[in-house]
Scaffold this motif. Structure first.
Motif, mmCIF file in Angstrom:
data_model
loop_
_atom_site.group_PDB
_atom_site.id
_atom_site.type_symbol
_atom_site.label_atom_id
_atom_site.label_comp_id
_atom_site.label_asym_id
_atom_site.label_seq_id
_atom_site.Cartn_x
_atom_site.Cartn_y
_atom_site.Cartn_z
ATOM 1 N N GLU A 94 0.831 -1.205 0.000
ATOM 2 C CA GLU A 94 0.000 0.000 0.000
ATOM 3 C C GLU A 94 0.871 1.264 0.000
ATOM 4 O O GLU A 94 0.561 2.239 -0.691
ATOM 5 N N GLU A 95 1.971 1.251 0.746
ATOM 6 C CA GLU A 95 2.891 2.394 0.747
ATOM 7 C C GLU A 95 3.460 2.647 -0.643
ATOM 8 O O GLU A 95 3.570 3.796 -1.084
ATOM 9 N N ILE A 96 3.825 1.569 -1.339
ATOM 10 C CA ILE A 96 4.366 1.709 -2.691
ATOM 11 C C ILE A 96 3.305 2.299 -3.618
ATOM 12 O O ILE A 96 3.597 3.194 -4.421
ATOM 13 N N PHE A 97 2.085 1.820 -3.513
ATOM 14 C CA PHE A 97 1.022 2.377 -4.352
ATOM 15 C C PHE A 97 0.813 3.856 -4.070
ATOM 16 O O PHE A 97 0.673 4.657 -5.004
ATOM 17 N N LYS A 98 0.793 4.230 -2.807
ATOM 18 C CA LYS A 98 0.596 5.642 -2.467
ATOM 19 C C LYS A 98 1.714 6.512 -3.024
ATOM 20 O O LYS A 98 1.478 7.627 -3.476
ATOM 21 N N ARG A 99 2.938 5.989 -2.992
ATOM 22 C CA ARG A 99 4.093 6.768 -3.450
ATOM 23 C C ARG A 99 4.268 6.732 -4.967
ATOM 24 O O ARG A 99 4.442 7.764 -5.601
ATOM 25 N N GLU A 100 4.212 5.536 -5.566
ATOM 26 C CA GLU A 100 4.541 5.369 -6.985
ATOM 27 C C GLU A 100 3.330 5.441 -7.916
ATOM 28 O O GLU A 100 3.462 5.825 -9.073
ATOM 29 N N PHE A 101 2.186 5.006 -7.421
ATOM 30 C CA PHE A 101 0.983 4.927 -8.254
ATOM 31 C C PHE A 101 -0.219 5.489 -7.502
ATOM 32 O O PHE A 101 -1.232 4.805 -7.342
ATOM 33 N N PRO A 102 -0.146 6.743 -7.027
ATOM 34 C CA PRO A 102 -1.229 7.257 -6.190
ATOM 35 C C PRO A 102 -2.588 7.268 -6.893
ATOM 36 O O PRO A 102 -3.618 7.081 -6.241
#
Length: 176
Positions: A92-100
């Motif tokens: 979820e952190e990666i999605f928020k950062r890379e693919f918001p």
């Protein structure tokens, strides 16, 4: 801005580690898995719509297509590593950062918060079951995984007939 070509190239070159751990030298990539999940999710949604449901096909395909994007950054560690980490939080952190702009779609899948997310989660497990059956047919030790996935998939309400269809098509002789 995320380099989408690099994301795709990474996913297509990243093997699913669990298959390597079971001796499959030709282990499927995350990219191949994601494509299978997307195709299965689309077929399942179409079948449910033909049975009278009202499933948004575009949403199903979108969620399925992006469900493993975080693995372009995190890789695809084996189950024992995922179980020791806060894997869901990391993704979820990666999605928020890379693919918001795609994070909400990921959450639908990860937490099965709506019908679309449940269909994709089902398709994700089903794709792994189908691959486990194929690898079993090739002589790799996947019986335990196939049985565990089958049990998980049986718990999805209203989808047993779809599971039976795919098990019959891909898992003959591997599962009862």
């Amino acid at each position: 801005m995320t380099d989408l070509l690099a994301v795709v190239d990474t996913l297509c070159k990243t093997p699913r580690v669990g298959w390597l751990q079971r001796g499959a030298w030709d282990a499927e990539s995350v990219c191949a898995h994601s494509l299978l999940v997307t195709l299965l999710a689309g077929e399942i949604a179409a079948r449910l719509n033909a049975e009278g449901a009202e499933i948004n096909m575009a949403e199903v395909l979108a969620v399925a297509a992006v469900h493993d994007l975080a693995e372009a950054v995190l890789g695809h560690p084996g189950r024992e590593v995922r179980d020791r980490l806060r894997w869901e939080e990391l993704e979820e952190e990666i999605f928020k950062r890379e693919f918001p702009h795609l994070a909400e779609l990921f959450r639908w899948y990860r937490y099965e918060t709506n019908t679309v997310g449940k269909i994709v989660a089902f398709a994700d497990k089903l794709a792994t079951l189908i691959r486990a059956c194929r690898y079993k047919q090739l002589g790799y030790p996947t019986d335990d995984l196939a049985k565990a996935l089958y049990k998980k998939l049986m718990a999805y309400d209203g989808l047993a007939h779809i599971l039976d269809y795919y098990v019959g098509r891909y898992c003959g002789g591997v599962l009862p």
